[in-house]
Design a protein around this motif. Structure first.
Motif, PDB file in Angstrom:
ATOM      1  N   PRO A 159       0.992  -1.046  -0.065  1.00 40.09           N
ATOM      2  CA  PRO A 159      -0.102   0.160  -0.213  1.00 40.09           C
ATOM      3  C   PRO A 159       0.640   1.161  -0.062  1.00 40.09           C
ATOM      4  O   PRO A 159       0.343   2.220  -0.522  1.00 40.09           O
ATOM      5  CB  PRO A 159      -0.804  -0.272   1.379  1.00 40.09           C
ATOM      6  N   GLU A 160       1.922   1.168   0.618  1.00 40.21           N
ATOM      7  CA  GLU A 160       2.943   2.368   0.761  1.00 40.21           C
ATOM      8  C   GLU A 160       3.445   2.912  -0.569  1.00 40.21           C
ATOM      9  O   GLU A 160       3.487   4.045  -1.037  1.00 40.21           O
ATOM     10  CB  GLU A 160       4.119   2.193   1.599  1.00 40.21           C
ATOM     11  N   PHE A 161       3.586   1.871  -1.539  1.00 33.53           N
ATOM     12  CA  PHE A 161       4.113   2.326  -3.071  1.00 33.53           C
ATOM     13  C   PHE A 161       2.625   2.892  -3.651  1.00 33.53           C
ATOM     14  O   PHE A 161       2.765   3.792  -4.576  1.00 33.53           O
ATOM     15  CB  PHE A 161       4.410   1.181  -3.765  1.00 33.53           C
ATOM     16  N   THR A 186      -5.947   2.352   0.422  1.00 32.30           N
ATOM     17  CA  THR A 186      -6.907   2.060   1.412  1.00 32.30           C
ATOM     18  C   THR A 186      -7.683   0.749   1.722  1.00 32.30           C
ATOM     19  O   THR A 186      -7.608   0.336   2.621  1.00 32.30           O
ATOM     20  CB  THR A 186      -8.285   3.066   1.480  1.00 32.30           C
ATOM     21  N   LYS A 187      -7.850   0.086   0.259  1.00 35.86           N
ATOM     22  CA  LYS A 187      -8.012  -1.180   0.299  1.00 35.86           C
ATOM     23  C   LYS A 187      -7.206  -2.199   0.960  1.00 35.86           C
ATOM     24  O   LYS A 187      -7.394  -3.312   1.669  1.00 35.86           O
ATOM     25  CB  LYS A 187      -8.493  -1.668  -1.097  1.00 35.86           C
ATOM     26  N   LEU A 188      -5.945  -1.993   0.557  1.00 31.61           N
ATOM     27  CA  LEU A 188      -4.590  -2.788   0.994  1.00 31.61           C
ATOM     28  C   LEU A 188      -4.579  -2.943   2.386  1.00 31.61           C
ATOM     29  O   LEU A 188      -3.842  -3.816   3.201  1.00 31.61           O
ATOM     30  CB  LEU A 188      -3.423  -2.762   0.195  1.00 31.61           C
ATOM     31  N   GLY A 189      -4.766  -1.569   2.963  1.00 29.69           N
ATOM     32  CA  GLY A 189      -4.726  -1.376   4.499  1.00 29.69           C
ATOM     33  C   GLY A 189      -3.225  -1.304   4.972  1.00 29.69           C
ATOM     34  O   GLY A 189      -2.589   0.217   4.968  1.00 29.69           O
ATOM     35  N   SER A 191      -0.339  -0.832   7.871  1.00 29.57           N
ATOM     36  CA  SER A 191      -0.104  -0.432   9.273  1.00 29.57           C
ATOM     37  C   SER A 191      -1.190   0.550   9.671  1.00 29.57           C
ATOM     38  O   SER A 191      -1.700   1.489   8.749  1.00 29.57           O
ATOM     39  CB  SER A 191       1.196   0.004   9.708  1.00 29.57           C
ATOM     40  N   PRO A 192      -1.606   0.968  11.082  1.00 25.37           N
ATOM     41  CA  PRO A 192      -2.478   1.769  11.488  1.00 25.37           C
ATOM     42  C   PRO A 192      -1.891   3.284  11.049  1.00 25.37           C
ATOM     43  O   PRO A 192      -2.655   4.047  10.462  1.00 25.37           O
ATOM     44  CB  PRO A 192      -2.552   1.715  12.922  1.00 25.37           C
TER      45      PRO A 192
END
Length: 383
Positions: A159-161, A186-189, A191-192
């Motif tokens: 998700p960070e990419f 958002t879908k991949l989630g 870490s908080p």
């Protein structure tokens, strides 16, 4: 960068363009700086380029095809742009000499194709096109866009990419793609902390109404930004006003006009545009910072404190690496405003905050550090 004058000559006198083009590195600014004033002029340029392509003497020349592809890309005609980018690389790769001489042109075409394929949900084709972009010919206006795209293509589950790519798409005003990447992140989630960062990017860094940005308005904004970055603010203002006419509810255009009028010393007009941007999107922190700067210049120090404080409060929710330089500048500006208001202790605290942030960062903040240091020396007399 090829000049605006060159492209204007090419549109109306296609036979004169080739010799000039070989002397310049290829960049998409060839088209982005053309002084289009209406959608009809896009069509006029399109017809001139098509005429050049159908000229038998130009049958093996990729340049008019590449210009036409860029033109269609700016008009939002993705399939037509794809066709001519593909036709460009087909011609260049037809013989060894063309591949060597026109490497920068093919790299530009492949970079644009990588973005188009990605938009079409064709990740394999996008990665293949990206791998054909030679490092020394990465001619996109935002080179890190290609790096973020490659990271995302090679690691689609990260998700960070996707968030990093959303930032680059936003920078390039590809807001539909930025929104898509935010949804994927958002879908991949993750870490908080990453989930919160994604949500804050959506709420604080994206425009309130991204769908308002039409292809023509996007072109006007891009051209205005190119000119603004070269301090050609009068010409930039012309393009921003065209963008405003095309999309009158897009807050980034009002902020761009506010910055331009501020650079021209037209403070009252700059103030009006910044205030309008905030009425459209109260979470937009750039206009707060600009209004703070204007208030400082007009010696309205209490008003400056209010705007800098509001902008600083919004910025504080963003990751440090995104807002650090602005954050340090705001601390210095707040300190100066409090200094003028004879509130020495508050001024001292903000100068110290700027000094410490500049000192601890690995980035070069020497001028900000020295500014804070000078402010602290002045305050020693008062404290």
């Amino acid at each position: 960068m090829a000049s605006c004058t060159f492209f204007a000559l090419f549109v109306y006198f296609p036979q004169h363009y080739a010799e000039a083009q070989w002397k310049e590195p290829w960049v998409s600014g060839n088209v982005n700086l053309m002084d289009f004033k209406s959608a009809a002029q896009f069509t006029q340029a399109q017809q001139a380029l098509k005429t050049a392509i159908h000229n038998q003497q130009e049958a093996g020349n990729p340049i008019p095809r590449l210009l036409l592809a860029d033109l269609f890309d700016m008009m939002g005609k993705t399939l037509a742009a794809q066709f001519f980018y593909e036709d460009t690389v087909r011609i260049i790769e037809s013989d060894w000499l063309s591949q060597k001489v026109m490497a920068s042109l093919s790299s530009h075409a492949y970079a644009q194709l990588a973005l188009i394929y990605y938009k079409q949900n064709k990740p394999k084709a996008s990665l293949q096109a990206l791998q054909k972009v030679e490092d020394e010919h990465q001619t996109t206006e935002n080179p890190t866009l290609l790096e973020a795209l490659q990271d995302t293509l090679e690691h689609p589950e990260r998700p960070e990419f996707h968030l990093a790519l959303a930032r680059e798409f936003k920078h390039a005003l590809m807001l539909d793609l930025a929104q898509r990447e935010l949804e994927r992140a958002t879908k991949l989630g993750g870490s908080p902390a990453l989930a919160l960062e994604t949500a804050l990017f959506q709420n604080l860094e994206m425009p309130k109404y991204p769908g308002n940005l039409t292809p023509l308005a996007r072109y006007y904004l891009q051209a205005g930004n190119i000119l603004s970055h070269t301090d050609n603010h009068q010409e930039a203002k012309h393009f921003y006003l065209k963008a405003l006419q095309e999309c009158p509810r897009f807050e980034w255009t009002y902020n761009a006009l506010a910055s331009t009028h501020h650079a021209l010393g037209e403070l009252a007009t700059a103030r009006q545009y910044a205030q309008t941007a905030l009425r459209i999107n109260p979470a937009f922190y750039y206009p707060h910072l600009l209004l703070g700067d204007i208030a400082l210049e007009q010696e309205r120090y209490q008003e400056a404190v209010r705007h800098f404080t509001q902008g600083r409060q919004i910025m504080s929710q963003l990751p440090e690496d995104i807002r650090l330089r602005q954050w340090i500048n705001v601390e210095n500006q707040l300190a100066f405003a409090y200094e003028q208001l004879m509130q020495a202790h508050k001024a001292n605290n903000h100068y110290l905050a700027a000094l410490n942030a500049a000192q601890q960062s690995e980035q070069d903040f020497e001028s900000e550090y020295l500014y804070a240091q000078a402010g602290l020396k002045r305050l020693k007399v008062q404290l």
